[in-house]
Design a protein around this motif. Structure first.
Motif, short mmCIF file in Angstrom:
data_model
loop_
_atom_site.label_atom_id
_atom_site.label_comp_id
_atom_site.label_asym_id
_atom_site.label_seq_id
_atom_site.Cartn_x
_atom_site.Cartn_y
_atom_site.Cartn_z
N ASN A 162 0.85 -1.19 0.00
CA ASN A 162 0.00 0.00 0.00
C ASN A 162 0.88 1.24 0.00
O ASN A 162 2.07 1.16 0.34
CB ASN A 162 -0.92 0.02 1.23
N ARG A 220 -12.07 -0.07 -3.88
CA ARG A 220 -12.40 0.78 -2.73
C ARG A 220 -11.75 2.13 -2.97
O ARG A 220 -10.67 2.21 -3.53
CB ARG A 220 -11.90 0.16 -1.41
N GLY A 260 -14.22 -6.20 1.17
CA GLY A 260 -14.49 -5.79 2.54
C GLY A 260 -13.45 -6.23 3.57
O GLY A 260 -13.66 -6.06 4.77
N LEU A 261 -12.33 -6.79 3.13
CA LEU A 261 -11.30 -7.20 4.07
C LEU A 261 -10.60 -5.98 4.68
O LEU A 261 -10.53 -4.91 4.07
CB LEU A 261 -10.25 -8.07 3.37
N THR A 262 -10.06 -6.15 5.86
CA THR A 262 -9.28 -5.09 6.49
C THR A 262 -7.89 -5.03 5.84
O THR A 262 -7.49 -5.95 5.11
CB THR A 262 -9.11 -5.35 7.99
N GLY A 263 -7.15 -3.98 6.15
CA GLY A 263 -5.80 -3.86 5.61
C GLY A 263 -4.91 -5.06 5.92
O GLY A 263 -4.28 -5.62 5.01
N GLN A 265 -5.77 -8.09 6.59
CA GLN A 265 -6.28 -9.26 5.86
C GLN A 265 -5.89 -9.20 4.39
O GLN A 265 -5.52 -10.22 3.79
CB GLN A 265 -7.80 -9.35 6.02
N ARG A 266 -5.96 -8.02 3.80
CA ARG A 266 -5.54 -7.88 2.40
C ARG A 266 -4.05 -8.18 2.26
O ARG A 266 -3.62 -8.85 1.31
CB ARG A 266 -5.84 -6.47 1.90
#
Length: 284
Positions: A162, A220, A260-263, A265-266
């Motif tokens: 990211n 997103r 919809g995963l959290t950071g 989890q991604r």
């Protein structure tokens, strides 16, 4: 070899690069006082250094030269190891540890890895020289050091997690980091990038790379990407994903993750994707 004068130790090479506000050569004296033996810089930096006090090496492409020197110093480790790099604004340390464990589980082999977030050259050198040495190496890398480390180590894959404004005090403007990566990987042919393609900064960074595995989580909106990092036009986010008339955002995903995963989890999905590149046997 270090870019930051505060981290220099005895007998090391200080690499002085131009910065957003000041040139690293202005810190050459501090590096000398801490034991640096020489400075590698560009022609502008050379004019800022008292060359009677320390040897100065001058090059046009300082980061590329620094990477080649690192490869020589570390004896071209990529010729003996499968190296994986992890970088990004958030989640580097956790993802590095996760990828190391995933590779261990999927290959039944040991993994050499960075420890405790040591993601600059000294920490990376420690991981490479640790005993025992393993075929697989997973290294956390500071965003600004990525071109040097990639040039030196020739990793099999680099995971770009990211890019955000969370740590501007350390890395500078997000677009400048993305541009740094873009310029570097546009000339590389033997490293596969694994990216979250829902992040337009990462898509721009990887857009000219020879090999990219794109993972999408359904799109997103990125809070820092109102305009296109490639051309500066307003990005169209009307569909929940980004598109630009210059073409950014048109590349299809290779892997589709759950929306919809959290950071964190991604990041884990990106780590699993990277492990599968080497054929690690993982249960779905």
């Amino acid at each position: 070899m270090l870019f930051r004068s505060k981290e220099i130790a005895e007998n090391e090479l200080f690499i002085a690069l131009p910065g957003e506000k000041t040139h690293g050569a202005k810190f050459a004296q501090e590096a000398l006082n801490k034991g640096a033996k020489a400075v590698l810089t560009d022609s502008i930096g050379a004019e800022l250094i008292d060359q009677n006090s320390i040897p100065v090496l001058v090059a046009n492409e300082v980061q590329n030269i620094a990477g080649e020197i690192s490869a020589y110093i570390y004896e071209n480790p990529s010729q003996k190891m499968d190296v994986f790099g992890i970088t990004g604004t958030n989640g580097k340390t956790t993802t590095t540890a996760n990828l190391a464990k995933i590779i261990e589980w999927g290959t039944d082999e040991g993994v050499s890895t960075s420890q405790f977030g040591a993601n600059m050259t000294s920490g990376i050198a420690a991981a490479l020289s640790s005993s025992p040495q393993h075929r697989y190496v997973v290294l956390e890398c500071d965003e600004m050091y990525l071109p040097q480390v990639d040039t030196a180590l020739r990793p099999r894959a680099v995971v770009l997690l990211n890019l955000s404004r969370d740590q501007l005090h350390r890395t500078g403007e997000v677009r400048k980091v993305a541009a740094l990566w873009h310029d570097h990987f546009s000339t590389r042919s033997d490293t596969t990038l694994v990216i979250d393609r829902d992040d337009p900064f990462l898509e721009f960074a990887a857009s000219q790379a020879a090999a990219v595995t794109r993972v999408s989580f359904g799109g997103r909106r990125h809070p820092d990407a109102a305009t296109c990092p490639a051309c500066g036009q307003i990005l169209d986010w009307s569909t929940g994903d980004y598109h630009c008339s210059c073409g950014l955002g048109s590349a299809a995903a290779d892997v589709h993750g759950v929306a919809g995963l959290t950071g964190p989890q991604r990041n884990l999905v990106l780590a699993v994707t990277a492990a599968r590149l080497l054929g690690a046997q993982l249960d779905n």
